[in-house]
Design an enzyme around this catalytic site. Structure first.
Site, PDB file in Angstrom:
ATOM      1  CE  LYS A 173     -24.421   4.832 -10.549  1.00 16.18           C
ATOM      2  NZ  LYS A 173     -24.396   3.397 -10.770  1.00 16.18           N
ATOM      3  NE  ARG A 225     -30.368   3.907  -7.709  1.00 10.93           N
ATOM      4  CZ  ARG A 225     -29.330   3.958  -7.364  1.00 10.93           C
ATOM      5  NH1 ARG A 225     -28.776   5.174  -7.180  1.00 10.93           N
ATOM      6  NH2 ARG A 225     -28.527   2.854  -7.309  1.00 10.93           N
ATOM      7  NE  ARG A 245     -14.170  -7.237   0.976  1.00 14.02           N
ATOM      8  CZ  ARG A 245     -13.846  -7.511  -0.414  1.00 14.02           C
ATOM      9  NH1 ARG A 245     -14.462  -7.328  -1.580  1.00 14.02           N
ATOM     10  NH2 ARG A 245     -12.570  -7.614  -0.680  1.00 14.02           N
ATOM     11  NE  ARG A 260     -27.181  -2.265  -5.256  1.00 20.43           N
ATOM     12  CZ  ARG A 260     -25.961  -2.466  -5.095  1.00 20.43           C
ATOM     13  NH1 ARG A 260     -25.584  -3.543  -4.188  1.00 20.43           N
ATOM     14  NH2 ARG A 260     -24.926  -1.527  -5.475  1.00 20.43           N
ATOM     15  NE  ARG A 273     -19.626  -1.249  -5.094  1.00 21.50           N
ATOM     16  CZ  ARG A 273     -20.561  -0.713  -5.650  1.00 21.50           C
ATOM     17  NH1 ARG A 273     -20.399   0.174  -6.388  1.00 21.50           N
ATOM     18  NH2 ARG A 273     -21.627  -0.892  -5.265  1.00 21.50           N
TER      19      ARG A 273
HETATM   20  P1  ADP Z   1     -24.777   1.704  -6.789  1.00 18.69           P
HETATM   21  O1  ADP Z   1     -23.406   2.407  -6.651  1.00 18.69           O
HETATM   22  O2  ADP Z   1     -24.383   0.300  -6.614  1.00 18.69           O
HETATM   23  O3  ADP Z   1     -25.309   2.284  -7.994  1.00 18.69           O
HETATM   24  P2  ADP Z   1     -25.767   3.645  -4.765  1.00 18.69           P
HETATM   25  O4  ADP Z   1     -24.548   3.648  -3.803  1.00 18.69           O
HETATM   26  O5  ADP Z   1     -26.031   4.638  -5.875  1.00 18.69           O
HETATM   27  O6  ADP Z   1     -25.634   2.257  -5.612  1.00 18.69           O
HETATM   28  O7  ADP Z   1     -27.286   3.321  -3.959  1.00 18.69           O
HETATM   29  C1  ADP Z   1     -27.222   2.293  -2.823  1.00 18.69           C
HETATM   30  C2  ADP Z   1     -28.526   2.149  -2.476  1.00 18.69           C
HETATM   31  O8  ADP Z   1     -29.242   3.281  -2.066  1.00 18.69           O
HETATM   32  C3  ADP Z   1     -29.509   1.770  -3.686  1.00 18.69           C
HETATM   33  O9  ADP Z   1     -29.964   0.238  -3.764  1.00 18.69           O
HETATM   34  C4  ADP Z   1     -30.985   2.440  -3.020  1.00 18.69           C
HETATM   35  O10 ADP Z   1     -31.736   1.652  -2.027  1.00 18.69           O
HETATM   36  C5  ADP Z   1     -30.526   3.840  -2.441  1.00 18.69           C
HETATM   37  N1  ADP Z   1     -30.461   4.930  -3.237  1.00 18.69           N
HETATM   38  C6  ADP Z   1     -29.450   5.595  -3.748  1.00 18.69           C
HETATM   39  N2  ADP Z   1     -29.726   6.507  -4.686  1.00 18.69           N
HETATM   40  C7  ADP Z   1     -31.033   6.466  -4.726  1.00 18.69           C
HETATM   41  C8  ADP Z   1     -31.948   7.283  -5.509  1.00 18.69           C
HETATM   42  N3  ADP Z   1     -31.703   8.362  -6.353  1.00 18.69           N
HETATM   43  N4  ADP Z   1     -33.198   6.765  -5.431  1.00 18.69           N
HETATM   44  C9  ADP Z   1     -33.692   5.804  -4.571  1.00 18.69           C
HETATM   45  N5  ADP Z   1     -32.938   5.160  -3.963  1.00 18.69           N
HETATM   46  C10 ADP Z   1     -31.636   5.368  -3.756  1.00 18.69           C
HETATM   47  P1  ADP Z   2     -21.047   2.605  -9.452  1.00 15.36           P
HETATM   48  O1  ADP Z   2     -20.689   3.675  -8.834  1.00 15.36           O
HETATM   49  O2  ADP Z   2     -21.740   2.601 -10.655  1.00 15.36           O
HETATM   50  O3  ADP Z   2     -21.983   1.408  -8.689  1.00 15.36           O
HETATM   51  P2  ADP Z   2     -18.232   1.650  -9.080  1.00 15.36           P
HETATM   52  O4  ADP Z   2     -17.472   3.008  -9.329  1.00 15.36           O
HETATM   53  O5  ADP Z   2     -18.279   1.718  -7.507  1.00 15.36           O
HETATM   54  O6  ADP Z   2     -19.626   1.704  -9.634  1.00 15.36           O
HETATM   55  O7  ADP Z   2     -17.722   0.452  -9.426  1.00 15.36           O
HETATM   56  C1  ADP Z   2     -17.867  -0.851  -9.038  1.00 15.36           C
HETATM   57  C2  ADP Z   2     -16.411  -1.620  -8.999  1.00 15.36           C
HETATM   58  O8  ADP Z   2     -15.791  -1.922 -10.370  1.00 15.36           O
HETATM   59  C3  ADP Z   2     -15.370  -1.022  -8.264  1.00 15.36           C
HETATM   60  O9  ADP Z   2     -14.880  -1.811  -7.415  1.00 15.36           O
HETATM   61  C4  ADP Z   2     -14.673  -0.337  -9.264  1.00 15.36           C
HETATM   62  O10 ADP Z   2     -13.223  -0.234  -8.811  1.00 15.36           O
HETATM   63  C5  ADP Z   2     -14.933  -1.194 -10.465  1.00 15.36           C
HETATM   64  N1  ADP Z   2     -14.619  -0.523 -11.762  1.00 15.36           N
HETATM   65  C6  ADP Z   2     -15.177   0.568 -11.969  1.00 15.36           C
HETATM   66  N2  ADP Z   2     -14.879   0.614 -13.604  1.00 15.36           N
HETATM   67  C7  ADP Z   2     -14.428  -0.290 -14.031  1.00 15.36           C
HETATM   68  C8  ADP Z   2     -13.963  -0.600 -15.124  1.00 15.36           C
HETATM   69  N3  ADP Z   2     -14.243   0.447 -16.201  1.00 15.36           N
HETATM   70  N4  ADP Z   2     -13.205  -1.737 -15.356  1.00 15.36           N
HETATM   71  C9  ADP Z   2     -13.137  -2.662 -14.418  1.00 15.36           C
HETATM   72  N5  ADP Z   2     -13.466  -2.420 -12.993  1.00 15.36           N
HETATM   73  C10 ADP Z   2     -14.088  -1.240 -12.917  1.00 15.36           C
END
Ligand code: ADP
Ligand code: ADP
Ligand code: ZN
Length: 216
Positions: A13, A88, A160, A172, A127
């Site tokens: 995303k 979410r 990280r 998660r 990541r």
């Molecule tokens: P990811 O990129 O791995 O999907 P996020 O960066 O979106 O994770 O979210 C990291 C953490 O922040 C989540 O595990 C949750 O604890 C909190 N969080 C983020 N967005 C929301 C939301 N819309 N509602 C509730 N908790 C959230």
């Molecule tokens: P989200 O916001 O949904 O949690 P991220 O965009 O942070 O996910 O992506 C998670 C990890 O996977 C990052 O290290 C990113 O560089 C890598 N990544 C994202 N899209 C792809 C893909 N299509 N193929 C391989 N690696 C990816």
């Protein structure tokens, strides 16, 4: 245009939202980024959210919806928005409808990024991001062209996330399956959901999203 990128942690995303920002001048609203900023600044919201985020559980609907409302209030009406990591829960989806209406906006598309769960752990534990500009990288899938130097800004410090460990990721994913995936039918009923294959390479996923938006 206002769109939601929906998908489990690690689906891509944030990566795809950053590309939409560059290509279309849209605004990325990531509740995860906002919450991490609040934690770093030790605001009251940050102090409340920190332990919850470290466990991989969800922060309260009221807190995240208030963050989104405040961002939209400050945004020029003509700027399109990408919601990344929000809504979410079903309650957040209801709140988003109200917030969008209040700011004279409507939801155009929900793009579901589908990925294989086993791959997610790999994506997340590998990541990291540039500490200077926030550009995202991966140990195996997306290293900087010159190792140790950010492609985008030349920065040499990287970080990280504390919650990007295998145990928290499992929680998660459970949260995603239990609370987030169930909001899809609500948007499907409105006929605004498109699905992309998030297992494809990053460029291919971007291409698929562009095709969807061109038709929207
Ligand atoms: P990811 O990129 O791995 O999907 P996020 O960066 O979106 O994770 O979210 C990291 C953490 O922040 C989540 O595990 C949750 O604890 C909190 N969080 C983020 N967005 C929301 C939301 N819309 N509602 C509730 N908790 C959230
Ligand atoms: P989200 O916001 O949904 O949690 P991220 O965009 O942070 O996910 O992506 C998670 C990890 O996977 C990052 O290290 C990113 O560089 C890598 N990544 C994202 N899209 C792809 C893909 N299509 N193929 C391989 N690696 C990816
Ligand atoms: Zn950088």
């Amino acid at each position: 245009m206002n769109i939601i990128l929906l998908g489990p942690p690690g689906a891509g995303k944030g990566t795809q939202a950053a590309r939409l920002v560059e290509r279309h001048g849209m605004r990325q609203l990531s509740t995860g980024d906002m919450l991490r900023a609040a934690v770093a600044a030790q605001t009251p919201v940050g102090l409340e959210a920190k332990a919850i985020m470290d466990r991989g559980e969800l922060v309260s609907d009221e807190i995240v919806s208030a963050l989104i409302d405040a961002e939209l209030a400050a945004l020029a009406p003509g700027v399109g928005v990408i919601f990344d990591g929000y809504p979410r829960t079903a309650e957040q989806a209801v709140q988003l409808d109200a917030i969008l209406a209040k700011h004279g906006r409507k939801l155009d598309r929900v793009i579901e990024i589908g990925v294989d769960e086993d791959e997610l752990v790999h994506r997340i534990v590998g990541r990291y991001t540039c500490a200077t500009c926030g550009e995202g990288y991966h140990d195996d899938f997306k290293q900087p062209k010159l190792l140790g130097t950010c492609d985008k800004c030349g920065g040499t410090t990287f970080k990280r996330r504390k919650d990007d460990n295998e145990e928290t990721v499992r929680t998660r994913m459970v949260e995603y399956r239990a609370k987030t995936a169930p909001i899809l039918p609500l948007y499907e009923a409105r006929g605004i959901v498109s699905r992309v294959d998030g297992m494809a390479p990053i460029d291919a996923v971007s291409g698929a999203i562009e095709t969807i938006l061109a038709k929207a």
